[in-house]
Design an enzyme around this catalytic site. Structure first.
Site, PDB file in Angstrom:
ATOM      1  N   HIS A   1      11.983  -6.465  20.947  1.00  0.00           N
ATOM      2  CA  HIS A   1      11.829  -7.312  22.125  1.00  0.00           C
ATOM      3  C   HIS A   1      12.610  -8.585  21.836  1.00  0.00           C
ATOM      4  CE1 HIS A   1       9.940 -10.217  24.753  1.00  0.00           C
ATOM      5  NE2 HIS A   1       9.193 -10.718  23.810  1.00  0.00           N
TER       6      HIS A   1
ATOM      7  N   ASP B   1     -22.041   9.410  31.508  1.00  0.00           N
ATOM      8  CA  ASP B   1     -23.034  10.191  32.243  1.00  0.00           C
ATOM      9  C   ASP B   1     -22.511  11.613  32.323  1.00  0.00           C
ATOM     10  OD1 ASP B   1     -21.027   9.739  34.135  1.00  0.00           O
ATOM     11  OD2 ASP B   1     -22.428   9.604  35.811  1.00  0.00           O
TER      12      ASP B   1
ATOM     13  N   TYR C   1       9.862 -14.868  30.010  1.00  0.00           N
ATOM     14  CA  TYR C   1       8.845 -15.901  29.793  1.00  0.00           C
ATOM     15  C   TYR C   1       9.443 -17.034  28.962  1.00  0.00           C
ATOM     16  CZ  TYR C   1       8.020 -13.749  25.167  1.00  0.00           C
ATOM     17  OH  TYR C   1       8.159 -13.259  23.900  1.00  0.00           O
TER      18      TYR C   1
ATOM     19  N   GLU D   1     -20.449  24.311  41.999  1.00  0.00           N
ATOM     20  CA  GLU D   1     -19.281  24.292  41.132  1.00  0.00           C
ATOM     21  C   GLU D   1     -19.170  25.704  40.584  1.00  0.00           C
ATOM     22  OE1 GLU D   1     -20.115  21.274  38.220  1.00  0.00           O
ATOM     23  OE2 GLU D   1     -19.549  19.634  39.574  1.00  0.00           O
TER      24      GLU D   1
ATOM     25  N   VAL E   1       0.851  -1.188   0.000  1.00  0.00           N
ATOM     26  CA  VAL E   1       0.000   0.000   0.000  1.00  0.00           C
ATOM     27  C   VAL E   1       0.888   1.240   0.000  1.00  0.00           C
ATOM     28  CG1 VAL E   1      -1.684   1.333   1.322  1.00  0.00           C
ATOM     29  CG2 VAL E   1      -1.916  -1.161   1.142  1.00  0.00           C
TER      30      VAL E   1
HETATM   31  P1  FAD Z   1       1.537  -8.042  11.804  1.00  0.00           P
HETATM   32  O1  FAD Z   1       1.592  -9.479  11.999  1.00  0.00           O
HETATM   33  O2  FAD Z   1       2.823  -7.292  11.803  1.00  0.00           O
HETATM   34  O3  FAD Z   1       0.747  -7.747  10.488  1.00  0.00           O
HETATM   35  C1  FAD Z   1       0.764  -6.469   9.876  1.00  0.00           C
HETATM   36  C2  FAD Z   1       0.810  -6.716   8.408  1.00  0.00           C
HETATM   37  O4  FAD Z   1       0.671  -5.492   7.700  1.00  0.00           O
HETATM   38  C3  FAD Z   1       2.112  -7.333   7.970  1.00  0.00           C
HETATM   39  O5  FAD Z   1       1.848  -8.584   7.404  1.00  0.00           O
HETATM   40  C4  FAD Z   1       2.671  -6.341   6.963  1.00  0.00           C
HETATM   41  O6  FAD Z   1       3.337  -6.961   5.916  1.00  0.00           O
HETATM   42  C5  FAD Z   1       1.428  -5.610   6.528  1.00  0.00           C
HETATM   43  N1  FAD Z   1       1.720  -4.283   6.020  1.00  0.00           N
HETATM   44  C6  FAD Z   1       2.318  -3.280   6.683  1.00  0.00           C
HETATM   45  N2  FAD Z   1       2.456  -2.208   5.881  1.00  0.00           N
HETATM   46  C7  FAD Z   1       1.916  -2.535   4.701  1.00  0.00           C
HETATM   47  C8  FAD Z   1       1.762  -1.839   3.471  1.00  0.00           C
HETATM   48  N3  FAD Z   1       2.163  -0.596   3.305  1.00  0.00           N
HETATM   49  N4  FAD Z   1       1.158  -2.493   2.460  1.00  0.00           N
HETATM   50  C9  FAD Z   1       0.728  -3.770   2.591  1.00  0.00           C
HETATM   51  N5  FAD Z   1       0.853  -4.469   3.745  1.00  0.00           N
HETATM   52  C10 FAD Z   1       1.448  -3.855   4.781  1.00  0.00           C
HETATM   53  N6  FAD Z   1       1.997 -11.604  21.266  1.00  0.00           N
HETATM   54  C11 FAD Z   1       1.384 -12.505  22.033  1.00  0.00           C
HETATM   55  O7  FAD Z   1       0.190 -12.464  22.189  1.00  0.00           O
HETATM   56  N7  FAD Z   1       2.080 -13.500  22.664  1.00  0.00           N
HETATM   57  C12 FAD Z   1       3.416 -13.593  22.543  1.00  0.00           C
HETATM   58  O8  FAD Z   1       4.036 -14.492  23.102  1.00  0.00           O
HETATM   59  C13 FAD Z   1       4.097 -12.647  21.754  1.00  0.00           C
HETATM   60  N8  FAD Z   1       5.419 -12.692  21.651  1.00  0.00           N
HETATM   61  C14 FAD Z   1       6.049 -11.842  20.816  1.00  0.00           C
HETATM   62  C15 FAD Z   1       7.402 -11.973  20.641  1.00  0.00           C
HETATM   63  C16 FAD Z   1       8.073 -11.169  19.770  1.00  0.00           C
HETATM   64  C17 FAD Z   1       9.538 -11.320  19.582  1.00  0.00           C
HETATM   65  C18 FAD Z   1       7.354 -10.169  19.069  1.00  0.00           C
HETATM   66  C19 FAD Z   1       8.042  -9.269  18.109  1.00  0.00           C
HETATM   67  C20 FAD Z   1       6.010 -10.015  19.255  1.00  0.00           C
HETATM   68  C21 FAD Z   1       5.342 -10.851  20.135  1.00  0.00           C
HETATM   69  N9  FAD Z   1       3.970 -10.720  20.349  1.00  0.00           N
HETATM   70  C22 FAD Z   1       3.334 -11.642  21.116  1.00  0.00           C
HETATM   71  C23 FAD Z   1       3.204  -9.635  19.753  1.00  0.00           C
HETATM   72  C24 FAD Z   1       2.513 -10.069  18.489  1.00  0.00           C
HETATM   73  O9  FAD Z   1       3.396 -10.736  17.672  1.00  0.00           O
HETATM   74  C25 FAD Z   1       1.941  -8.898  17.733  1.00  0.00           C
HETATM   75  O10 FAD Z   1       1.310  -8.016  18.596  1.00  0.00           O
HETATM   76  C26 FAD Z   1       0.942  -9.358  16.669  1.00  0.00           C
HETATM   77  O11 FAD Z   1       1.493 -10.365  15.892  1.00  0.00           O
HETATM   78  C27 FAD Z   1       0.506  -8.216  15.794  1.00  0.00           C
HETATM   79  O12 FAD Z   1      -0.306  -8.702  14.769  1.00  0.00           O
HETATM   80  P2  FAD Z   1      -0.739  -7.745  13.582  1.00  0.00           P
HETATM   81  O13 FAD Z   1      -1.578  -8.538  12.678  1.00  0.00           O
HETATM   82  O14 FAD Z   1      -1.292  -6.503  14.137  1.00  0.00           O
HETATM   83  O15 FAD Z   1       0.635  -7.301  12.915  1.00  0.00           O
HETATM   84  N1  THG Z   2     -19.990  17.727  37.714  1.00  0.00           N
HETATM   85  C1  THG Z   2     -20.371  18.127  36.496  1.00  0.00           C
HETATM   86  N2  THG Z   2     -20.428  17.278  35.463  1.00  0.00           N
HETATM   87  C2  THG Z   2     -20.071  15.990  35.631  1.00  0.00           C
HETATM   88  C3  THG Z   2     -19.671  15.519  36.892  1.00  0.00           C
HETATM   89  C4  THG Z   2     -19.621  16.429  37.960  1.00  0.00           C
HETATM   90  N3  THG Z   2     -20.087  15.151  34.580  1.00  0.00           N
HETATM   91  C5  THG Z   2     -19.442  13.872  34.675  1.00  0.00           C
HETATM   92  C6  THG Z   2     -19.695  13.238  36.007  1.00  0.00           C
HETATM   93  N4  THG Z   2     -19.347  14.178  37.058  1.00  0.00           N
HETATM   94  C7  THG Z   2     -21.152  12.907  36.107  1.00  0.00           C
HETATM   95  N5  THG Z   2     -21.519  12.257  37.341  1.00  0.00           N
HETATM   96  C8  THG Z   2     -22.413  12.755  38.240  1.00  0.00           C
HETATM   97  C9  THG Z   2     -22.995  11.886  39.133  1.00  0.00           C
HETATM   98  C10 THG Z   2     -23.971  12.327  40.005  1.00  0.00           C
HETATM   99  C11 THG Z   2     -24.360  13.653  40.002  1.00  0.00           C
HETATM  100  C12 THG Z   2     -23.754  14.539  39.155  1.00  0.00           C
HETATM  101  C13 THG Z   2     -22.781  14.089  38.248  1.00  0.00           C
HETATM  102  C14 THG Z   2     -25.464  14.121  40.883  1.00  0.00           C
HETATM  103  N6  THG Z   2     -26.528  13.323  41.019  1.00  0.00           N
HETATM  104  C15 THG Z   2     -27.667  13.675  41.839  1.00  0.00           C
HETATM  105  C16 THG Z   2     -28.241  12.403  42.459  1.00  0.00           C
HETATM  106  O1  THG Z   2     -28.126  11.356  41.865  1.00  0.00           O
HETATM  107  O2  THG Z   2     -28.787  12.528  43.544  1.00  0.00           O
HETATM  108  C17 THG Z   2     -28.709  14.426  41.086  1.00  0.00           C
HETATM  109  C18 THG Z   2     -29.608  13.618  40.241  1.00  0.00           C
HETATM  110  C19 THG Z   2     -30.708  14.441  39.597  1.00  0.00           C
HETATM  111  O3  THG Z   2     -31.233  15.353  40.235  1.00  0.00           O
HETATM  112  O4  THG Z   2     -31.004  14.119  38.435  1.00  0.00           O
HETATM  113  O5  THG Z   2     -25.400  15.194  41.418  1.00  0.00           O
HETATM  114  O6  THG Z   2     -19.236  16.109  39.098  1.00  0.00           O
HETATM  115  N7  THG Z   2     -20.705  19.400  36.305  1.00  0.00           N
END
Ligand code: FAD
Ligand code: THG
Length: 812
Positions: free
Chosen positions: A224, A541, A255, A640, A173
């Site tokens: 890594h 909320d 690991y 507030e 790409v």
């Molecule tokens: P990729 O497998 O890298 O796939 C991306 C693809 O995009 C590639 O095939 C590439 O060719 C393609 N691509 C990129 N650019 C383009 C382009 N411009 N055009 C066309 N194609 C493109 N994870 C675990 O869960 N367990 C583990 O034990 C673990 N061990 C790891 C050990 C090592 C040494 C490493 C390096 C990684 C390890 N990971 C592990 C992590 C894991 O490997 C990755 O997070 C995972 O494989 C990512 O997958 P992906 O499909 O996102 O990426």
């Molecule tokens: N202040 C302001 N905005 C907010 C928050 C805040 N937004 C995000 C988050 N905090 C929202 N959470 C709450 C939770 C409870 C209340 C206000 C914001 C609250 N409740 C009353 C009660 O349940 O008794 C009133 C209910 C009602 O009358 O409807 O006061 O902290 N600005």
């Protein structure tokens, strides 16, 4: 259903899984392009050793892993399995780690996966190579195991191909074309492919692809180390690829996995080795593969020494091969999923481990096809969760490297990022420093947890000291500040609360459509209301204050609210949304004496009749123009008080001078959290998230079903009568037994739910824990047990709110 024309960039374990999931869901016009050969493309999946440990502090991440395990267990390539379910064992070699394994056992239990804590003998029995003298215990998850990443890619490619998906190997790409803010095609070195939707699954190349549409994708490829021993004499003749569980030795950042008579060793203890995505070698130029760098043996020396200590049998073997393999790290360790905020149809599924690959693919497929994902709560993974500073290259590099270093560390839930700090400071920062503020950090904001100058308030009070773990990032001052708030008055810095301004002739209708409450009320009204997705799940909320006919101020929870608003703006330009957080600030002035502080300073009537509960107005406090809103998350009388950033210090000083003679204080987040839990106020993202509806979460009062249509209404009509679980208030008698959140809750020996947030209630004199429980257990007086490290803590279901149910503190 043909569905739109989809181009998936990348056929690694993520792209292949997504093609499988999308075609399974019924979309048929799907093309997957990869620059490399198939199925081993040269990306990270091609050399990943494939260890799948499902345990994670995040419920969502654990669920994504569980789905991946279940799916890969069901796949094979000509009879070769894609998953070897040998179990996953984490061993402790230090007392701190043993304690940590108990906490991890709590997480997996809370998220519904079976696991067992093991004695040293049981560890050795399962993994006889481990030195009995070194281990203190272990944690076993029997369903963990080894993913065969390349086979998984192949199996999913085959299935998707059968459903008509086109896979184009060796297509690089070069560009993604957009037209009027929408993707229209993908340009490859072999021609252009038209597209309505492009999903970037390009792994470590993601930032490069995203840049093609002007998107800043905050991830860093880091090397890594992975090494393989030669034959280990003690394992001679091992006919199966893996017989022992996969093994983690986090105390040394290591690991292990079996490969016949050899052992694979992965290491996170070396220096961070970041690589710029632009500098990754091309498929043809790369010595081995683009994602593989030369093994730097010196960096591995400690790992080999530690390995020979833990697994003595390896002393008779040699390191035969090794790589520095690249994969993606992010600033918070979580994946990047979702659609670009600017270019419609450009999606990413990035920074995903093999462990979570199939789960992520399932989630993103649902999101694409249904418009939202109902199987997983993705708010932590949304690519649009970041604040602007979190996208700066310097921040991203620093945090990503830090996450590499900390990947196996024991992290306290309150532990702030070490660097870069400080980043965002409210106008009150200097004053807070003078008061000895102990700062923690949230989305870059420095937030006082308590103030050392309040130490004198502790004397003569009963503030119980919690257990060691809960006593970190804690001070008895927290308790004194909480009690003082209820006795006199306190100033809380609310600047970090995200504030959005919604204006324009369509503003009222827009907010009506997005929220569950009625916000189209008189000027001066404030409404607590919810944002839902189509499924009735809680997106946020918020508070909505109507400051003018076409002018609203929204108190929100984070950048996802801004993103949600942005996605729903009417096309006719009749609504504008602006983030005013940075240019403004806010002090919550709360407590029984709040009025005594404010009224003499004000040019306006702040009596109950002058400004009723949940009303807002403009006024002057001394020389400071403010918007005052009468509400309180701590459940005390007061307001507030918002002003512009330039007037912040003046507002602070004016209130401070008036409050001091009345015994007023500045108070921090520690007190704030305790007080809000006494009052039963939920916190979005912790207590309730996308997977919960308002009725289960106990905020059904904020839903007005008799109102005109709003997003999620139809789903709620269905969900209202089907409440199977409830966010439940628990109290704990033992004052030492303060829990932190994410602990499992047991009914007898059966895990039935999990804690969301918790604190000691300094007014009610009990511990408080909110927990999700099956509805039939959420009955007042019922005893349950919270699993806390190696303990079981008795807790009792209580009526809520625990403090001031009559609202006498707030009204009047
Ligand atoms: P990729 O497998 O890298 O796939 C991306 C693809 O995009 C590639 O095939 C590439 O060719 C393609 N691509 C990129 N650019 C383009 C382009 N411009 N055009 C066309 N194609 C493109 N994870 C675990 O869960 N367990 C583990 O034990 C673990 N061990 C790891 C050990 C090592 C040494 C490493 C390096 C990684 C390890 N990971 C592990 C992590 C894991 O490997 C990755 O997070 C995972 O494989 C990512 O997958 P992906 O499909 O996102 O990426
Ligand atoms: N202040 C302001 N905005 C907010 C928050 C805040 N937004 C995000 C988050 N905090 C929202 N959470 C709450 C939770 C409870 C209340 C206000 C914001 C609250 N409740 C009353 C009660 O349940 O008794 C009133 C209910 C009602 O009358 O409807 O006061 O902290 N600005």
């Amino acid at each position: 259903m043909a569905g739109p024309r989809v181009v998936i960039i990348g056929a690694g374990v993520v792209g292949a899984a997504l093609a499988d999931e999308l075609s399974f869901a019924g979309w048929s016009d799907i093309t997957v392009v990869d620059q490399g050969p198939l199925p081993a493309t040269g990306g990270s999946s091609s050399h990943a050793p494939g260890l799948v440990f499902q345990t994670n502090s995040s419920k969502t991440m654990t669920e994504l892993a569980r789905y991946t395990v279940e799916k890969l267990c069901s796949l094979d390539v000509d009879g070769q399995p894609c998953f070897l379910q040998v179990g996953g064992l984490e061993v402790a070699t230090t007392p701190e780690r043993l304690t940590e394994l108990h906490r991890r056992h709590g997480w997996v239990t809370a998220w519904g996966i079976e696991s067992r804590l093991l004695s040293p003998e049981e560890c050795i029995e399962l993994h006889p190579l481990v030195d009995r003298e070194r281990v203190l215990g272990g944690l076993l998850v029997p369903t963990d195991g080894l993913a065969k990443a390349v086979l998984a890619v192949e199996a999913q490619i085959r299935r998707a191909t059968e459903r008509g998906v086109r896979f184009l190997a060796r297509h690089e790409v070069l560009d993604v074309v957009q037209n009027e803010g929408k993707v229209s095609a993908v340009v490859t070195d072999q021609g252009e492919i038209p597209a309505d939707i492009v999903v970037c699954c390009a792994g470590i190349w993601g930032p490069k692809i995203a840049r093609m549409v002007g998107m800043n994708l905050p991830l860093t490829p880091l090397a890594h180390q992975l090494a393989w021993t030669g034959p280990v004499p003690a394992l001679e003749g091992q006919a199966e690829e893996a017989v022992r569980p996969i093994l983690r030795h986090q105390d040394a950042d290591l690991y292990y996995r079996d490969r016949f008579d050899r052992i694979g060793i992965g290491y996170y203890g070396h220096r961070p080795m970041p690589v710029d995505p632009e500098d990754i070698a091309s498929v043809d130029e790369a010595e081995q593969m683009p994602s593989v760098l030369k093994f730097t043996e010196d960096d591995f020396a400690d790992a080999w020494a530690e390995t020979q200590a833990l697994l003595p049998a390896t002393r008779d073997a040699k390191i035969e091969e090794g790589i520095n393999g690249l994969f993606s790290f992010t600033t918070d360790g979580l994946p990047l999923l979702g659609e670009s905020p600017d270019v419609k149809g450009f999606w990413v599924a990035e920074a995903v481990w093999v462990t979570h690959s199939a789960g992520v693919a399932r989630a993103v497929a649902e999101w694409l096809v249904d418009g939202h994902c109902s199987s997983f709560d993705l708010h932590e993974c949304d690519v649009n969760r970041f604040e602007p500073h979190q996208l700066s290259p310097q921040y991203v590099l620093a945090r990503d490297c830090q996450n590499f270093v900390e990947v196996y560390d024991i992290l306290h839930p309150l532990q702030p990022a070490g660097a870069p700090r400080p980043l965002r400071t409210s106008p009150f920062y200097a004053r807070q420093q003078e008061l000895g503020a102990y700062f923690l950090e949230a989305t870059g904001w420095e937030r006082p947890q308590w103030y050392e100058t309040n130490a004198g308030l502790v004397e003569g009070r009963s503030v119980p000291t919690p257990n060691d773990w809960a006593a970190r990032f804690w001070s008895p001052i927290v308790g004194a500040e909480a009690q003082t708030t209820r006795e006199t008055v306190a100033m809380y810095d609310m600047t970090a609360l995200k504030r959005l301004e919604v204006t324009g002739r369509g503003a009222a209708a827009f907010l009506q459509r997005l929220s569950t409450g009625n916000v189209d009320k008189s000027v001066g009204s404030v409404t607590y209301t919810l944002l839902l997705d189509e499924d009735g799940g809680i997106r946020s909320d918020i508070t909505v204050a109507r400051l003018g006919r076409d002018h609203f101020q929204v108190g929100a929870n984070g950048n996802l609210d801004l993103d949600w608003f942005g996605r729903h703006l009417p096309a006719d330009g009749s609504v504008q949304v602006r983030d005013i957080t940075a240019g403004t600030c806010c002090i919550g002035l709360w407590g029984p004496l709040a009025r005594e502080v404010l009224q003499p300073l004000a040019d306006s009537d702040f009596s109950n009749d002058g400004l009723k509960y949940f009303r807002a107005k403009r006024a002057h406090i001394g020389s400071v123009p403010v918007t005052a809103m009468r509400l309180s998350y701590v459940g005390e009388r007061g307001w507030e008080l918002y002003t512009t950033a330039d007037m912040g210090v003046k507002l602070w000083d004016t209130l401070w001078q008036a409050a001091q003679p009345l015994g007023g204080i500045a108070a921090g987040r520690g007190a704030f959290n305790s007080l809000r839990l006494e009052k039963g106020y939920r916190s979005f993202g912790t207590d309730m998230t996308y997977e919960h509806d308002p009725y289960e979460a106990g905020v059904g009062f904020a839903v007005k079903l008799d109102k005109d249509d709003f997003i999620g209404k139809a789903a709620l009509e269905r969900r209202k009568t089907d409440v199977r679980r409830r966010l439940t208030c628990l109290t704990i008698d033992d004052p030492q037994a303060v829990v932190m959140g994410k602990e499992p809750v047991y009914d007898g020996d059966r895990p039935v739910g999990y804690v969301t947030s918790a604190a000691y209630g300094y007014t009610i004199g009990k511990g408080i824990a909110y927990a999700w429980l099956p509805a039939e257990l959420a009955t007042t007086g019922r005893t349950v047990h919270i699993g806390y490290f190696d303990r079981r803590i008795e807790a009792v279901v209580a009526d809520e709110p625990l403090f001031d149910p009559s609202m006498s503190r707030l009204r009047g």
